[in-house]
Write a protein that holds these residues in place. Structure first.
Motif, PDB file in Angstrom:
ATOM      1  N   GLU A   1      -8.930   0.839  -0.929  1.00 38.75           N
ATOM      2  CA  GLU A   1      -8.347   1.348   0.305  1.00 38.75           C
ATOM      3  C   GLU A   1      -7.821   0.185   1.149  1.00 38.75           C
ATOM      4  N   CYS A   2      -6.661   0.394   1.757  1.00 37.77           N
ATOM      5  CA  CYS A   2      -6.100  -0.617   2.653  1.00 37.77           C
ATOM      6  C   CYS A   2      -6.628  -0.342   4.062  1.00 37.77           C
TER       7      CYS A   2
ATOM      8  N   THR B   1       9.110   1.517  -0.490  1.00 31.46           N
ATOM      9  CA  THR B   1       8.419   2.104  -1.641  1.00 31.46           C
ATOM     10  C   THR B   1       9.317   3.005  -2.475  1.00 31.46           C
TER      11      THR B   1
ATOM     12  N   GLU C   1      -4.859   8.870   3.019  1.00 31.37           N
ATOM     13  CA  GLU C   1      -5.274   7.459   2.942  1.00 31.37           C
ATOM     14  C   GLU C   1      -4.136   6.605   2.409  1.00 31.37           C
ATOM     15  N   ARG C   2      -4.269   5.322   2.660  1.00 29.53           N
ATOM     16  CA  ARG C   2      -3.344   4.345   2.086  1.00 29.53           C
ATOM     17  C   ARG C   2      -4.110   3.512   1.072  1.00 29.53           C
ATOM     18  N   ARG C   3      -3.535   3.407  -0.118  1.00 31.70           N
ATOM     19  CA  ARG C   3      -4.191   2.715  -1.228  1.00 31.70           C
ATOM     20  C   ARG C   3      -3.343   1.557  -1.713  1.00 31.70           C
TER      21      ARG C   3
ATOM     22  N   CYS D   1       0.841  -1.192   0.000  1.00 33.38           N
ATOM     23  CA  CYS D   1       0.000   0.000   0.000  1.00 33.38           C
ATOM     24  C   CYS D   1       0.879   1.246   0.000  1.00 33.38           C
ATOM     25  N   VAL D   2       0.395   2.294  -0.635  1.00 32.67           N
ATOM     26  CA  VAL D   2       1.139   3.551  -0.714  1.00 32.67           C
ATOM     27  C   VAL D   2       0.237   4.667  -0.197  1.00 32.67           C
ATOM     28  N   PRO D   3       0.828   5.681   0.448  1.00 34.66           N
ATOM     29  CA  PRO D   3       0.007   6.798   0.938  1.00 34.66           C
ATOM     30  C   PRO D   3      -0.408   7.717  -0.206  1.00 34.66           C
TER      31      PRO D   3
END
Length: 537
Positions: free
Chosen positions: A375-376, A495, A365-367, A359-361
């Motif tokens: 969404e995570c 990341t 939110e983190r996706r 997941c990436v910010p």
């Protein structure tokens, strides 16, 4: 007077060079307002001098100079604001910000290829860019900057370009999307079945393709019959699989774009990662509605499908032999084949699981990296976390401890295979079993001994025995699996591409040094090939 915003006149709204009285209004209702395009700041100059002829300085006889124009931010800077004036005063708050990593600020700001931008701050509005999966994102089309600073390729849309546009579906082996009405490649399923059957037959019966090819090429050379001592697995298949699986983890965006976009390399890399490409265009769409998540699960299904195919081949052979009133076929080759697929498919299964947790910010939110519209963390991601903790990490420990127990005869083949399928509970049993009950494994049966021979051939036949290479040589398969797992974890959770690449390179150097100090393979040529493989990584 030259008025009106015109890009051909240096973005100037108006220029008054010899005015007597200029009135911009004296209250909030009548004051003039001028606004620049998005990303441009306002430059406003307004002053008056005395009449050079009469020398009078009254308001009616002053000579006024006034200019209002829009200017871009300096090179390497951008802004999401609009410069403007309110009456004869600049509207405060406009700022030019440094160009962030992943953006092109030659025309205000747009995303570079394979980058996605999002608003990081509101006051002043600022952007941050993160990497997209290869083949998802591109700069927006059009020469002029608009409110869009992101773009998607291949009929993709949504956050991080993570889904297909409406009426389109994902395609296998490609990031492009295809119209859903054209997703009717039904020929794909029989081709997959043939591929799974080929893999199942190869790992089960292990036909000597390389020695046969060598004998055909060097037909004039006489070969002596191999004695039993020299008849062992050299481990070349393990070396090749490790090279291509670890290499697939190490590829970065630019290198993979150049290397994998060749008709020669992509099928080879796919073959060793259970992602075989069956179409030259890559746009294979076997059914409509395929999503990013389900598409990433497809390589994992090939691993399980190959194991099921091995079981199906055994059932068919057993049925044929029973029909002919013959004895049941030996289960040993099939047990060895399933174990081989588990070892070779570990990287694919672990990569898929960790990829779906990456997941990436995006703002607050983190996706999900491969589908920014998710969404995570979702319920199925928690199941994956349990799956990883109960299977992938303990599996490395099972391969570290289990072969030693199998070699010493303290566990049976059946319990070793059970531990490979359910690592965590079996590890707990191995730890506490000496305090609960005595080991009652029966290793004297004929079927057990035959199965043990095939399992040993897969697990540690290519490696040195303890008296020659130390105790770790029996567990070297665990070392090779553990190396892959560390690279997978680094790729999934680091990341930033530059630190990730540096960490992976340092790990590969450590792997090379460890191999050079131990030389675990029984065959000298295999040790040389593994050294070359690790050096190339």
């Amino acid at each position: 007077i030259n008025n009106g915003y015109n890009k051909s006149t240096q973005n100037r709204f108006f220029l008054v060079t010899n005015g007597r009285l200029i009135d911009f209004g004296d209250n909030n209702l009548t004051r003039s307002r001028f606004y620049c395009p998005l990303g441009m700041k306002m430059d406003f100059t307004n002053f008056a001098t005395c009449d050079p002829v009469s020398g009078s300085c009254s308001n009616e006889e002053k000579v006024h100079y006034s200019q209002c124009e829009c200017l871009t931010c300096p090179v390497g800077q951008y802004s999401l604001q609009r410069g403007g004036t309110f009456g004869n005063e600049l509207i405060p708050g406009f700022q030019c910000l440094p160009c962030p990593f992943g953006a092109n600020c030659s025309q205000n700001i747009i995303a570079k290829p394979n980058f996605w931008g999002f608003k990081e701050k509101i006051t002043p509005p600022a952007l941050k860019f993160t990497m997209c999966p290869l083949g998802y994102c591109r700069p927006p089309s059009g020469a002029d900057f608009t409110v869009e600073f992101n773009g998607c390729q291949g009929n993709r849309s949504g956050e991080l370009c993570g889904q297909c546009s409406k009426a389109y579906s994902e395609t296998l082996y490609s990031t492009n999307c295809r119209p859903s009405k054209e997703c009717n490649d039904y020929w794909f399923w029989p081709v997959v079945l043939l591929y799974l059957m080929f893999m199942a037959l190869y790992v089960t019966f292990k036909p000597p393709l390389m020695p046969w090819t060598k004998r055909q090429i060097l037909w004039f050379k006489k070969y002596e019959a191999a004695n039993e001592e020299g008849n062992y697995d050299r481990g070349y298949l393990k070396i090749v699989f490790y090279l291509y699986q670890a290499g697939n983890l190490l590829l970065v965006s630019n290198s993979s774009e150049r290397i994998l976009n060749t008709e020669f390399m992509e099928p080879i890399v796919g073959l060793f990662n259970f992602r075989q490409k069956f179409s030259s265009s890559g746009l294979v769409c076997p059914f409509p509605g395929l999503t990013v998540v389900t598409k990433r699960l497809f390589p994992a299904s090939q691993v399980f499908g190959t194991c099921l195919m091995i079981g199906l081949i055994y059932i068919v052979q057993r049925g044929v032999r029973k029909f002919r009133n013959q004895g049941a076929p030996s289960v040993g080759p099939y047990v060895g084949g399933i174990l081989q697929i588990m070892l070779l498919g570990y990287t694919t299964l672990a990569s898929v699981s960790f990829d779906l947790l990456r997941c990436v910010p995006i703002g607050s939110e983190r996706r999900l990296f491969y589908d920014g519209n998710v969404e995570c963390f979702q319920w199925w991601q928690y199941i994956l976390i349990v799956f990883i903790c109960a299977l992938f990490v303990p599996f490395v420990v099972v391969l570290l401890w289990g072969p030693v127990k199998l070699f010493r005869g303290t566990i049976s083949v059946g319990k070793f295979l059970l531990a490979c399928c359910f690592p965590l509970p079996c590890l707990l049993y191995w730890v506490f079993a000496p305090f609960i009950a005595r080991n009652t494994d029966n290793l004297n049966g004929a079927n057990g001994q035959e199965s043990k021979m095939f399992v040993e051939r897969v697990i540690y036949d290519p490696f040195k025995r303890p008296e020659d290479g130390g105790k770790l040589s029996l567990s070297w398969e665990s070392v090779m699996i553990g190396r892959r797992l560390i690279l997978i974890i680094v790729k999934a959770f680091v990341t930033d591409p530059m630190p990730r690449l540096v960490i992976m390179i340092l790990l590969c150097v450590l792997y090379l040094l460890h191999h050079a100090l131990t030389l675990p393979f029984r065959d000298g040529t295999a040790n040389i090939l593994e050294t070359i493989s690790l050096l190339s990584l």
